[in-house]
Design a protein around this motif. Sequence first.
Motif, PDB file in Angstrom:
ATOM      1  N   MET A  81      -7.625   3.366  -4.328  1.00  0.00           N
ATOM      2  CA  MET A  81      -8.142   2.732  -3.598  1.00  0.00           C
ATOM      3  C   MET A  81      -8.828   1.521  -3.676  1.00  0.00           C
ATOM      4  O   MET A  81      -9.606  -0.158  -3.380  1.00  0.00           O
ATOM      5  CB  MET A  81      -9.028   3.164  -2.151  1.00  0.00           C
ATOM      6  N   CYS A  95      -1.006   8.760  -6.468  1.00  0.00           N
ATOM      7  CA  CYS A  95      -2.136   9.126  -5.248  1.00  0.00           C
ATOM      8  C   CYS A  95      -2.272   9.744  -3.740  1.00  0.00           C
ATOM      9  O   CYS A  95      -1.745   9.524  -3.380  1.00  0.00           O
ATOM     10  CB  CYS A  95      -2.545   7.392  -5.749  1.00  0.00           C
ATOM     11  N   TYR A 108      -4.691   9.682  -2.099  1.00  0.00           N
ATOM     12  CA  TYR A 108      -5.399   9.189  -1.161  1.00  0.00           C
ATOM     13  C   TYR A 108      -3.820   7.954  -0.046  1.00  0.00           C
ATOM     14  O   TYR A 108      -4.004   8.566   0.911  1.00  0.00           O
ATOM     15  CB  TYR A 108      -6.575   8.240  -1.752  1.00  0.00           C
ATOM     16  N   ASN A 109      -3.212   7.804  -0.740  1.00  0.00           N
ATOM     17  CA  ASN A 109      -2.164   6.621  -0.967  1.00  0.00           C
ATOM     18  C   ASN A 109      -1.945   7.717   0.344  1.00  0.00           C
ATOM     19  O   ASN A 109      -1.088   7.459   1.380  1.00  0.00           O
ATOM     20  CB  ASN A 109      -1.876   6.094  -1.742  1.00  0.00           C
ATOM     21  N   SER A 165      -4.688  13.630  -8.625  1.00  0.00           N
ATOM     22  CA  SER A 165      -5.620  14.812  -7.999  1.00  0.00           C
ATOM     23  C   SER A 165      -5.606  15.902  -8.519  1.00  0.00           C
ATOM     24  O   SER A 165      -6.415  17.039  -8.383  1.00  0.00           O
ATOM     25  CB  SER A 165      -6.185  14.099  -6.868  1.00  0.00           C
ATOM     26  N   VAL A 173      -3.471   8.189   3.568  1.00  0.00           N
ATOM     27  CA  VAL A 173      -3.977   7.567   4.746  1.00  0.00           C
ATOM     28  C   VAL A 173      -2.893   6.802   5.680  1.00  0.00           C
ATOM     29  O   VAL A 173      -2.774   6.455   6.535  1.00  0.00           O
ATOM     30  CB  VAL A 173      -4.695   6.279   3.414  1.00  0.00           C
TER      31      VAL A 173
END
Length: 324
Positions: A157, A34, A36-37, A77, A40
């Motif tokens: 998320m 992922c 996003y993880n 993604s 972040v």
Amino acid sequence: MNLSTASALSESKRQETSTRASRHIGLLLFERCCIYNAGVISEAFRLANELQPGSGGQPAYRLSLMSKSGGNIATSSSISIWTHHLHEYAVTDFDALFVACSKSEAMADRDPHLLSWLFGGERSLHDARDRTSETTVDGARTRPATVPIYWFKDIPMAAWSGVEAPVHLALAKIEADFGTHIARRVVSELQPQPLDHPNVMADDLSITTTTDKIHASASWIKENFSNSISISDAAEVAAMSNRNYLRRFKAEYGVTPQQYLMNVRFELICRLLLDSDLPVDKIARRCGMGNGDRLGRLFRRRYGMSPTSYRAEGGLGAEDLSES
């Protein structure tokens, strides 16, 4: 020694250690991770570097992304991330190691070679499992005597509810190194909206709206459309009950999750029929429709013609498509 004196000494010691060379943070990623993880965690340490400069012009933290194969790896993604090969380093090269252990993949059960790198030696799987269960505060798994290893479920998320969010683990490391003040400032930069309560810490980062969760689940459906997807799977991504998820999804998109999934599949099917020479049976398998016979039945029901006729006629008119 009273509490205020002890606190002052503790803070003094923390400030003293904060002036040493950059702390090396490792982030171990896997195919289809992922993004996003990974982002972040990286952003939390980048902000810490801005807020707490290291000594001698060096940043407080330096981050290395790694994978078992090295080079570019694909994310969920479809964006590639460049990584170092795992064996360019030893675990002891790091001050802390973050491991993106997916919810659906029990790493300890499937990769003894990775465990050997993490814990050293050719130990049995049972022994490795025992070692991974050694736990410290904030969800960290520690390698005895040296490097803390932070395991996190590499999930969207929207599904963080009830699990230790990756960003919380990064903040725990930053707080341990530089204190609560710096950790709070990192939180405020990650989440720029004013906090409602002065004592709110990282837990607020996991709060998302129902709309956010529904959108995240829709993105997950798009990414996994070729697989067999159940309502329970999609509801779990949104961290909702099946009944509430169905109601909320239809209110947001005007269709049920099943209809949304079929729309995604048929959009690609139509594109492949027109833009490729793939046989109908192969298109059906690629788009999660099973086989050509099933695709043919559903296609005729939806568009009033067979997939081969659709291909031969160059598709449907805009008016026909809008009515379907």
